[in-house]
Design an enzyme around this catalytic site. Structure first.
Site, PDB file in Angstrom:
ATOM      1  N   ALA A   1       0.827  -1.210   0.000  1.00 18.10           N
ATOM      2  CA  ALA A   1       0.000   0.000   0.000  1.00 18.10           C
ATOM      3  C   ALA A   1       0.861   1.259   0.000  1.00 18.10           C
ATOM      4  O   ALA A   1       0.578   2.221  -0.728  1.00 18.10           O
ATOM      5  CB  ALA A   1      -0.939  -0.012   1.207  1.00 18.10           C
ATOM      6  N   TYR A   2       1.913   1.248   0.806  1.00 11.83           N
ATOM      7  CA  TYR A   2       2.811   2.402   0.867  1.00 11.83           C
ATOM      8  C   TYR A   2       3.526   2.595  -0.470  1.00 11.83           C
ATOM      9  O   TYR A   2       3.566   3.723  -1.002  1.00 11.83           O
ATOM     10  CB  TYR A   2       3.829   2.195   1.980  1.00 11.83           C
ATOM     11  CG  TYR A   2       4.858   3.289   2.094  1.00 11.83           C
ATOM     12  CD1 TYR A   2       4.507   4.556   2.549  1.00 11.83           C
ATOM     13  CD2 TYR A   2       6.194   3.060   1.756  1.00 11.83           C
ATOM     14  CE1 TYR A   2       5.452   5.569   2.658  1.00 11.83           C
ATOM     15  CE2 TYR A   2       7.138   4.064   1.867  1.00 11.83           C
ATOM     16  CZ  TYR A   2       6.761   5.315   2.313  1.00 11.83           C
ATOM     17  OH  TYR A   2       7.702   6.315   2.417  1.00 11.83           O
ATOM     18  N   ALA A   3       4.057   1.514  -1.023  1.00 10.99           N
ATOM     19  CA  ALA A   3       4.759   1.619  -2.303  1.00 10.99           C
ATOM     20  C   ALA A   3       3.824   2.080  -3.418  1.00 10.99           C
ATOM     21  O   ALA A   3       4.230   2.827  -4.307  1.00 10.99           O
ATOM     22  CB  ALA A   3       5.397   0.280  -2.660  1.00 10.99           C
TER      23      ALA A   3
ATOM     24  N   SER B   1       1.352   4.142  -3.074  1.00  9.95           N
ATOM     25  CA  SER B   1       1.181   5.592  -2.948  1.00  9.95           C
ATOM     26  C   SER B   1       2.391   6.327  -3.519  1.00  9.95           C
ATOM     27  O   SER B   1       2.249   7.382  -4.145  1.00  9.95           O
ATOM     28  CB  SER B   1       0.949   5.977  -1.485  1.00  9.95           C
ATOM     29  OG  SER B   1       2.125   5.891  -0.705  1.00  9.95           O
ATOM     30  N   LYS B   2       3.568   5.767  -3.333  1.00  8.75           N
ATOM     31  CA  LYS B   2       4.770   6.418  -3.846  1.00  8.75           C
ATOM     32  C   LYS B   2       4.942   6.201  -5.348  1.00  8.75           C
ATOM     33  O   LYS B   2       5.578   7.006  -6.037  1.00  8.75           O
ATOM     34  CB  LYS B   2       5.995   5.918  -3.083  1.00  8.75           C
ATOM     35  CG  LYS B   2       5.988   6.340  -1.613  1.00  8.75           C
ATOM     36  CD  LYS B   2       5.902   7.852  -1.446  1.00  8.75           C
ATOM     37  CE  LYS B   2       6.078   8.289   0.002  1.00  8.75           C
ATOM     38  NZ  LYS B   2       6.080   9.760   0.142  1.00  8.75           N
TER      39      LYS B   2
END
Length: 246
Positions: free
Chosen positions: A154-156, A158-159
């Protein structure tokens, strides 16, 4: 790019901690006036401002939700009123929530994407309208998109959106003499990264780089300062700053 008597001005979102704090201090050391942005911790931002001013620099604390257009308009207005303009915008503000995709809470997904994607978009939109010729917009990505650590989907994601915005915006600004790049740190010893990790996990992450240590906020801030000043010929790039981890 700038005359010797020109004051360069930088706005750093998320400037009250971690990489943002180190970036504020590094840009101030390079002679820039710095606006230290905070979302909720005004006292930390004001402490950084005091430190910069006591060292002979110029600084200002500005608050606001990066994903709220009205609050960011007010923040940019405050910086321009204090210093006369803006030359560099550094988007370090972000949150990192981890977990496997199969069980990831969708409210957490929305909360993270609101800050990391919408926040970067809103701040970049203001930056495009405000940054003076010869300036720089510096977004923040992550090396995790290539390191592919489990739990970071999920974090990746967003990036990954930040990467796309960065590369396209650099080309949309053709003829403006404003560069747009993203810095993509690897494992870095910030509270955001270390939160919830035990000593064994941290030790293992330190071994990912052939330099066999975690990055420091100051390592990343050096790259920010390069892109904000002498690195003006670097444009439309994702700069992986991770000690050779990938």
């Amino acid at each position: 790019m700038f005359g010797s008597n020109d004051l360069r001005v930088a706005l750093v979102t998320g400037g009250s901690g971690g990489i943002g704090k180190a970036s504020c201090e590094r840009l101030a050391a390079a002679g820039m006036a710095v606006a230290v942005h905070y979302a909720g911790n005004r006292s930390k931002a004001e402490a950084i401002v005091s430190s910069i001013v006591n060292a002979g620099g110029r600084a200002l604390a500005v608050g606001g939700d990066v994903a709220d257009e009205a609050e960011m308009v007010a923040a940019f207005d405050a910086v321009e009123a204090e210093f006369g303009g803006i030359d560099v915008v550094v988007n370090t503000a972000g949150i990192m929530l981890l977990g496997p995709l199969a069980s990831f809470d969708l409210d957490d997904l929305d909360r993270m994407h609101r800050v990391n994607i919408r926040g970067t978009f809103v701040v970049s939109q203001q930056a495009v309208r405000r940054v003076r010729s010869g300036g720089a917009i510096i977004n923040f990505s992550t090396s995790v998109s290539k390191l592919q650590f489990p739990g970071y989907s999920a974090y990746a994601a967003s990036k990954g959106a930040v990467n796309a915005m960065t590369l396209i915006l650099a080309r949309e600004l053709r003829g403006k003499d404003v560069t747009v790049n993203a810095v993509a740190p690897g494992p870095t010893a910030t509270d955001l990264f270390l939160d919830g990790k035990n000593d064994d996990e941290i030790g293992g992450l330190a071994k990912v780089s052939p330099l066999e240590r975690l990055g420091t906020p100051e390592d990343i801030a050096d790259t920010v300062a390069f892109l904000a000043g002498p690195g003006h010929w670097v444009n439309g790039q994702i700069i992986y700053v991770n000690g050779g981890a990938i």
